[in-house]
Write a protein that holds these residues in place. Structure first.
Motif, PDB file in Angstrom:
ATOM      1  N   LEU A 245      80.257  29.677  13.012  1.00 21.73           N
ATOM      2  CA  LEU A 245      81.172  28.605  13.394  1.00 21.73           C
ATOM      3  C   LEU A 245      80.624  27.777  14.552  1.00 21.73           C
ATOM      4  N   GLY A 246      80.064  28.443  15.559  1.00 20.96           N
ATOM      5  CA  GLY A 246      79.547  27.711  16.711  1.00 20.96           C
ATOM      6  C   GLY A 246      78.357  26.839  16.367  1.00 20.96           C
ATOM      7  N   THR A 247      77.445  27.372  15.567  1.00 20.44           N
ATOM      8  CA  THR A 247      76.277  26.584  15.152  1.00 20.44           C
ATOM      9  C   THR A 247      76.689  25.407  14.278  1.00 20.44           C
ATOM     10  N   LEU A 248      77.590  25.670  13.339  1.00 23.78           N
ATOM     11  CA  LEU A 248      78.060  24.603  12.446  1.00 23.78           C
ATOM     12  C   LEU A 248      78.748  23.494  13.229  1.00 23.78           C
ATOM     13  N   ALA A 249      79.607  23.872  14.172  1.00 22.83           N
ATOM     14  CA  ALA A 249      80.327  22.875  14.961  1.00 22.83           C
ATOM     15  C   ALA A 249      79.374  22.018  15.779  1.00 22.83           C
ATOM     16  N   ALA A 250      78.394  22.644  16.425  1.00 25.17           N
ATOM     17  CA  ALA A 250      77.472  21.894  17.280  1.00 25.17           C
ATOM     18  C   ALA A 250      76.510  21.036  16.465  1.00 25.17           C
ATOM     19  N   TYR A 251      76.070  21.518  15.312  1.00 23.64           N
ATOM     20  CA  TYR A 251      75.082  20.785  14.523  1.00 23.64           C
ATOM     21  C   TYR A 251      75.708  19.619  13.753  1.00 23.64           C
ATOM     22  N   VAL A 252      76.862  19.887  13.112  1.00 26.70           N
ATOM     23  CA  VAL A 252      77.487  18.843  12.289  1.00 26.70           C
ATOM     24  C   VAL A 252      78.224  17.837  13.167  1.00 26.70           C
ATOM     25  N   GLY A 253      78.950  18.339  14.187  1.00 28.95           N
ATOM     26  CA  GLY A 253      79.696  17.453  15.067  1.00 28.95           C
ATOM     27  C   GLY A 253      80.885  16.817  14.360  1.00 28.95           C
ATOM     28  N   GLY A 254      81.379  15.733  14.890  1.00 30.57           N
ATOM     29  CA  GLY A 254      82.467  14.998  14.257  1.00 30.57           C
ATOM     30  C   GLY A 254      83.733  15.816  14.107  1.00 30.57           C
ATOM     31  N   TRP A 255      84.376  15.649  12.953  1.00 23.79           N
ATOM     32  CA  TRP A 255      85.646  16.311  12.740  1.00 23.79           C
ATOM     33  C   TRP A 255      85.484  17.825  12.600  1.00 23.79           C
ATOM     34  N   VAL A 256      84.309  18.275  12.141  1.00 19.87           N
ATOM     35  CA  VAL A 256      84.067  19.720  12.040  1.00 19.87           C
ATOM     36  C   VAL A 256      84.066  20.345  13.443  1.00 19.87           C
ATOM     37  N   ASP A 257      83.356  19.692  14.358  1.00 16.72           N
ATOM     38  CA  ASP A 257      83.321  20.177  15.733  1.00 16.72           C
ATOM     39  C   ASP A 257      84.717  20.155  16.351  1.00 16.72           C
ATOM     40  N   ALA A 258      85.458  19.077  16.110  1.00 18.77           N
ATOM     41  CA  ALA A 258      86.811  18.970  16.666  1.00 18.77           C
ATOM     42  C   ALA A 258      87.723  20.051  16.103  1.00 18.77           C
ATOM     43  N   LEU A 259      87.610  20.326  14.804  1.00 22.61           N
ATOM     44  CA  LEU A 259      88.455  21.339  14.177  1.00 22.61           C
ATOM     45  C   LEU A 259      88.157  22.728  14.734  1.00 22.61           C
ATOM     46  N   VAL A 260      86.868  23.073  14.811  1.00 25.32           N
ATOM     47  CA  VAL A 260      86.492  24.394  15.328  1.00 25.32           C
ATOM     48  C   VAL A 260      86.898  24.529  16.792  1.00 25.32           C
ATOM     49  N   THR A 261      86.694  23.476  17.569  1.00 24.24           N
ATOM     50  CA  THR A 261      87.029  23.524  18.993  1.00 24.24           C
ATOM     51  C   THR A 261      88.523  23.694  19.211  1.00 24.24           C
ATOM     52  N   ARG A 262      89.333  22.923  18.460  1.00 22.32           N
ATOM     53  CA  ARG A 262      90.782  23.040  18.622  1.00 22.32           C
ATOM     54  C   ARG A 262      91.287  24.413  18.183  1.00 22.32           C
TER      55      ARG A 262
END
Length: 284
Positions: free
Chosen positions: A102-119
């Motif tokens: 999850l952390g790698t995916l969020a940082a690499y893809v960014g955008g709404w994926v990063d926002a979703l994982v972060t929230r």
């Protein structure tokens, strides 16, 4: 893996010991031996119990005395290490890879994926592990190792995701990673060759120290009456039994408490030692 031998001090040219890592390795080696070959270390059979020996205080023949059921307390401590340490390893084995993904995916893809994982991480982090464990485990009548592992893993991934996400973002900004991307390296090659090796080390350092918290969390939940249940042997079970008899026989509570504190300290020292080794590697 950071070396256990002394590392070079580039300023003075001397060799200096990584004391926390060395002490942690020795202590954890002892606990691992207790978990893997308890019969070789236990002074007696933990199942050879006699109610006539209930809460008999320590002596030269039985250094930790006897528990509430007349079992040799030192033997119960040795055999309880297997369940307590297995539980920690299982939780890390579940939460660690999930956080890495999850952390790698969020940082690499960014955008709404990063926002979703972060929230999602922020929301889930708002529930303390012990409180969440009490709520979930209170809802079931059967509480074995599997149930406790699932509950602890469910509340352990958010801080790990934060560590992986932050370290991945730092690695992606490095010059050699930017150059590899400019030269046409695909996402899989970029992550496998450049990002993951650098992102895993902070996670290893964090989980090494976090394992100590998991040991104490299991003990707290069991002591509160919502964790593991008898006839399972664990340090938390010994604490629960010792708490019931602490007024009459303090040794029944003190002995497992000391072992638990030493185990937690060993994991904390492991994290400190790995962090210090990482700093030494970075300075050379």
């Amino acid at each position: 893996m950071p070396p256990l031998l002394p590392s070079a001090d580039t300023a003075t040219g001397r060799r200096r010991w990584n004391a926390p890592l060395l002490v942690a390795t020795l202590l954890l080696a002892l606990f691992a031996a207790m978990a893997l070959v308890p019969a070789a270390l236990a002074p007696a059979d933990p199942r050879a119990c006699d109610l006539a020996d209930s809460l008999v205080p320590p002596s030269w023949a039985h250094l930790l005395g006897f528990d509430l059921f007349g079992c040799d307390l030192a033997a119960k401590v040795v055999y309880g290490a297997r369940t307590s340490l297995l539980l920690v390893v299982a939780v890390v084995a579940i939460a660690g890879p999930a956080a890495l993904l999850l952390g790698t995916l969020a940082a690499y893809v960014g955008g709404w994926v990063d926002a979703l994982v972060t929230r999602a991480t922020d929301v889930w982090s708002g529930i303390p592990l012990v409180l969440g464990g009490v709520i979930l485990l209170s809802a079931t009548d059967r509480r074995g190792v599997a149930q406790v592992v699932v509950v602890l893993a469910a509340f352990s991934w958010p801080p790990m995701v934060r560590i992986v996400r932050a370290s991945t973002r730092q690695v992606l900004a490095l010059d050699h990673v930017t150059a590899a991307r400019a030269l046409g390296a695909g996402p899989v090659r970029l992550l496998w060759r450049h990002v993951l090796p650098s992102a895993v080390r902070p996670l290893l350092v964090f989980t090494s120290a976090y394992a100590g918290f998991l040991v104490s969390a299991e003990a707290i939940l069991t002591f509160a009456g919502v964790g593991l249940q008898r006839p399972t042997d664990s340090w938390g079970i010994l604490l629960e039994q010792g708490g019931d008899a602490a007024a009459r026989a303090p040794h029944a509570l003190v002995a497992p408490s000391v072992v638990l504190v030493v185990a937690v300290a060993a994991f904390v020292l492991l994290g400190e030692g790995l962090r210090a080794a990482g700093r030494d590697d970075g300075s050379r």
